[in-house]
Design a protein around this motif. Structure first.
Motif, PDB file in Angstrom:
ATOM      1  N   ASN A  39      16.888  35.365 -29.663  1.00  9.04           N
ATOM      2  CA  ASN A  39      16.257  34.721 -28.521  1.00  9.04           C
ATOM      3  C   ASN A  39      15.418  33.519 -28.931  1.00  9.04           C
ATOM      4  O   ASN A  39      14.593  33.054 -28.166  1.00  9.04           O
ATOM      5  N   MET A  76      17.315  30.217 -18.513  1.00 10.77           N
ATOM      6  CA  MET A  76      17.113  31.218 -19.560  1.00 10.77           C
ATOM      7  C   MET A  76      18.452  31.403 -20.272  1.00 10.77           C
ATOM      8  O   MET A  76      19.329  32.123 -19.796  1.00 10.77           O
ATOM      9  N   VAL A 121      19.083  36.188 -22.605  1.00 12.29           N
ATOM     10  CA  VAL A 121      18.175  37.295 -22.342  1.00 12.29           C
ATOM     11  C   VAL A 121      18.845  38.546 -22.891  1.00 12.29           C
ATOM     12  O   VAL A 121      20.011  38.804 -22.615  1.00 12.29           O
ATOM     13  N   GLU A 134      18.750  42.568 -22.975  1.00 12.86           N
ATOM     14  CA  GLU A 134      18.237  43.699 -22.206  1.00 12.86           C
ATOM     15  C   GLU A 134      18.860  44.968 -22.752  1.00 12.86           C
ATOM     16  O   GLU A 134      20.066  45.019 -22.989  1.00 12.86           O
ATOM     17  N   TYR A 140      13.962  40.564 -22.879  1.00 11.10           N
ATOM     18  CA  TYR A 140      13.177  39.415 -23.321  1.00 11.10           C
ATOM     19  C   TYR A 140      14.095  38.211 -23.503  1.00 11.10           C
ATOM     20  O   TYR A 140      15.239  38.347 -23.926  1.00 11.10           O
ATOM     21  N   GLY A 141      13.553  37.048 -23.193  1.00  9.78           N
ATOM     22  CA  GLY A 141      14.267  35.800 -23.416  1.00  9.78           C
ATOM     23  C   GLY A 141      13.309  34.629 -23.294  1.00  9.78           C
ATOM     24  O   GLY A 141      12.178  34.789 -22.829  1.00  9.78           O
ATOM     25  N   SER A 175       8.815  32.333 -21.061  1.00  9.06           N
ATOM     26  CA  SER A 175       9.454  33.554 -21.554  1.00  9.06           C
ATOM     27  C   SER A 175       9.701  34.439 -20.343  1.00  9.06           C
ATOM     28  O   SER A 175       9.038  34.312 -19.311  1.00  9.06           O
ATOM     29  N   THR A 176      10.663  35.299 -20.481  1.00 10.39           N
ATOM     30  CA  THR A 176      10.941  36.282 -19.445  1.00 10.39           C
ATOM     31  C   THR A 176      10.880  37.663 -20.076  1.00 10.39           C
ATOM     32  O   THR A 176      11.362  37.865 -21.199  1.00 10.39           O
ATOM     33  N   GLN A 206      23.527  41.122 -23.130  1.00 10.21           N
ATOM     34  CA  GLN A 206      22.919  39.802 -23.220  1.00 10.21           C
ATOM     35  C   GLN A 206      23.551  38.944 -22.138  1.00 10.21           C
ATOM     36  O   GLN A 206      24.739  39.065 -21.859  1.00 10.21           O
ATOM     37  N   THR A 228      11.582  41.059 -12.965  1.00  9.52           N
ATOM     38  CA  THR A 228      11.495  40.261 -14.180  1.00  9.52           C
ATOM     39  C   THR A 228      10.305  39.326 -14.055  1.00  9.52           C
ATOM     40  O   THR A 228      10.111  38.689 -13.024  1.00  9.52           O
ATOM     41  N   TYR A 253       8.074  36.028 -15.461  1.00  5.46           N
ATOM     42  CA  TYR A 253       8.190  34.750 -16.172  1.00  5.46           C
ATOM     43  C   TYR A 253       6.798  34.226 -16.468  1.00  5.46           C
ATOM     44  O   TYR A 253       5.951  34.159 -15.587  1.00  5.46           O
TER      45      TYR A 253
END
Length: 188
Positions: A27, A68, A71, A73, A82-83, A98-99, A112, A181, A183
């Protein structure tokens, strides 16, 4: 001490550690910062426009886009994602984000994917930028479904201030959505 509970607790802790390792993997964590994120954003947009041509008209109408590129997961009862990506306004990166996502419940697997949020109104973009941690809600309309189908840009732009395109899925995970989610603006 009940060994059955210890085993379950140990398994849960190991699963959480694995989710954290997967989330950091690939990432851009520890990467070249802004240059790496911008290059991935450019590649993600090119792939999206190539595979889903109707998104070009959405991009032209949008006040801004949060891209993004990757990501990660994963989940096994307890999950996370996360990403990192960039907010583009007028085709120029104005901020990095970021997420993150945490989840619990019936879920298993890892995947992903990339996603792009189209802010179709100035108010939606302003609300996003002013928020210290914006969370995606149920009011997001999807322009690309899990099956890769796309809907007409004309029918969706009047319906929702924020549109989402989720694509490029690799892996298998049951129960994926952007709802919940979060951000957050970052300095890469």
């Amino acid at each position: 001490m009940n060994t059955h509970n210890f085993t379950r607790r140990g398994f849960t802790l190991a699963a959480l550690a694995g989710v954290g390792a997967l989330a950091a993997c690939g990432n851009g964590v520890g990467g070249r910062g802004p240059a790496m994120i911008d290059a991935r954003v450019d590649a993600t947009l090119a792939e999206m426009y190539r595979n889903y041509p109707n998104t070009e008209s959405l991009a032209a109408k949008a006040n801004g886009m949060l891209v993004m590129p990757l990501v990660t997961e994963a989940g096994l009862g307890i999950g996370g994602a996360y990403g990192r990506g960039a907010l583009r306004v007028g085709g120029v990166t104005v901020d990095y984000y970021s997420t993150t996502k945490a989840s619990a419940g019936l879920q298993i697997g890892a995947q992903q994917y990339a996603h792009v949020l189209f802010f179709m109104t100035e108010q939606a973009l302003t609300d996003f930028r002013r928020s210290p941690g914006w969370a995606a809600g149920a009011d997001i309309e999807y322009v690309i479904s899990d099956r890769g189908d796309s809907v007409s840009a004309e029918t969706t732009t009047a319906l929702a201030p924020v549109l989402a395109a989720v694509f490029g899925r690799a892996g298998l995970r049951i129960g994926a959505t952007l709802q919940g989610t979060k951000y957050t603006r970052i300095i890469p």
